[in-house]
Design an enzyme around this catalytic site. Structure first.
Site, PDB file in Angstrom:
ATOM      1  N   SER A  31       0.812  -1.220   0.000  1.00 32.55           N
ATOM      2  CA  SER A  31       0.000   0.000   0.000  1.00 32.55           C
ATOM      3  C   SER A  31       0.843   1.267   0.000  1.00 32.55           C
ATOM      4  O   SER A  31       0.397   2.311  -0.479  1.00 32.55           O
ATOM      5  CB  SER A  31      -0.931   0.006   1.215  1.00 32.55           C
ATOM      6  OG  SER A  31      -0.202  -0.127   2.423  1.00 32.55           O
ATOM      7  N   ASP A 184      -4.820   7.145   9.818  1.00 35.13           N
ATOM      8  CA  ASP A 184      -4.622   5.776  10.300  1.00 35.13           C
ATOM      9  C   ASP A 184      -3.287   5.594  11.013  1.00 35.13           C
ATOM     10  O   ASP A 184      -3.032   4.559  11.629  1.00 35.13           O
ATOM     11  CB  ASP A 184      -4.754   4.765   9.156  1.00 35.13           C
ATOM     12  CG  ASP A 184      -3.714   4.947   8.046  1.00 35.13           C
ATOM     13  OD1 ASP A 184      -2.761   5.733   8.225  1.00 35.13           O
ATOM     14  OD2 ASP A 184      -3.848   4.290   7.012  1.00 35.13           O
ATOM     15  N   HIS A 187      -0.026   5.156   6.970  1.00 34.56           N
ATOM     16  CA  HIS A 187       0.298   5.548   5.598  1.00 34.56           C
ATOM     17  C   HIS A 187       0.627   7.042   5.510  1.00 34.56           C
ATOM     18  O   HIS A 187      -0.040   7.860   6.147  1.00 34.56           O
ATOM     19  CB  HIS A 187      -0.870   5.222   4.669  1.00 34.56           C
ATOM     20  CG  HIS A 187      -1.180   3.763   4.612  1.00 34.56           C
ATOM     21  ND1 HIS A 187      -2.120   3.179   5.431  1.00 34.56           N
ATOM     22  CD2 HIS A 187      -0.653   2.769   3.847  1.00 34.56           C
ATOM     23  CE1 HIS A 187      -2.169   1.883   5.171  1.00 34.56           C
ATOM     24  NE2 HIS A 187      -1.295   1.614   4.217  1.00 34.56           N
TER      25      HIS A 187
END
Length: 214
Positions: A31, A184, A187
């Site tokens: 990701s 979060d 990231h």
């Protein structure tokens, strides 16, 4: 005679420049590579491609990042990532191995499979490491992080030790990263990605130059 030869040489050189193709770089990762949580233009791959072009590289980056992928998954995708037009490979895997507490030896085997496959394909590689958290213990942390440096040396590839170092004051202050992360806490934000690209960019530029034969 010389007046006739010179225009011919100029024409040949111009034709070669016109037909020269850009260096194609595949970014194999999870990701962090894919650009999770960000508009497409703000992700790692588009930002790095812009940085490279702004610094004179004739390059196309292919986003081969898959959210949630482990190093095992990345290794499994290598064959169809290395399509015939790919000249170079950026490898950023291991974050999800850490989240799942995967044995460092498993990560090492997968990374070695990727590097070996790229070597067989004649593809230049930039390997980017991931920092292991201290809560796994000193032995785990040392073994996990050593995977990257040792394999980079063994295969003679370009190497960046820590994908996130630009967010953590060179790795000395992990708390500093919070300002450059999404909600979060994992990231990077668009600004965080920009900082990462500024750090990795010069080594990625070296990768492009090697792949292009400059």
């Amino acid at each position: 005679m010389m007046r006739k030869i010179l225009p011919g040489i100029v024409f040949i050189l111009s034709a070669q420049m016109a037909t020269a193709e850009p260096v194609t770089v595949a970014a194999l990762g999870d990701s962090l590579t894919q650009g999770y949580g960000l508009p497409q233009a703000d992700g790692f791959v588009p930002q790095l491609e812009r940085w490279l072009r702004d610094n004179g590289a004739d390059v196309v980056l292919v986003n081969a990042g898959v959210s949630g992928d482990t190093s095992v998954g990345g290794a499994a995708r290598l064959d169809w990532t290395l399509t015939p037009e790919v000249d170079a490979l950026i490898v950023t895997l291991g974050g999800n191995d850490l989240l799942r507490g995967i044995d460092p030896s498993v990560t090492r085997t997968s990374l070695e499979k990727i590097l070996s496959g790229a070597e067989d394909a004649g593809v230049e590689v930039l390997l980017i490491g991931m920092p292991a958290p201290a809560n796994f213990g000193a032995d785990y942390k040392a073994a996990f992080e050593a995977n990257y440096s040792e394999l980079a040396e063994a295969y003679g590839v370009l190497f960046v030790p820590n994908f996130l170092s630009a967010l953590t004051d060179g790795g000395t202050d992990p708390s500093a990263a919070r300002a450059f992360l999404q909600e979060d806490g994992i990231h990077p934000s668009a600004e965080g990605v920009a900082r990462i690209v500024d750090t990795i960019g010069p080594v990625a530029l070296e990768l492009v130059e090697k792949a292009g034969g400059d």
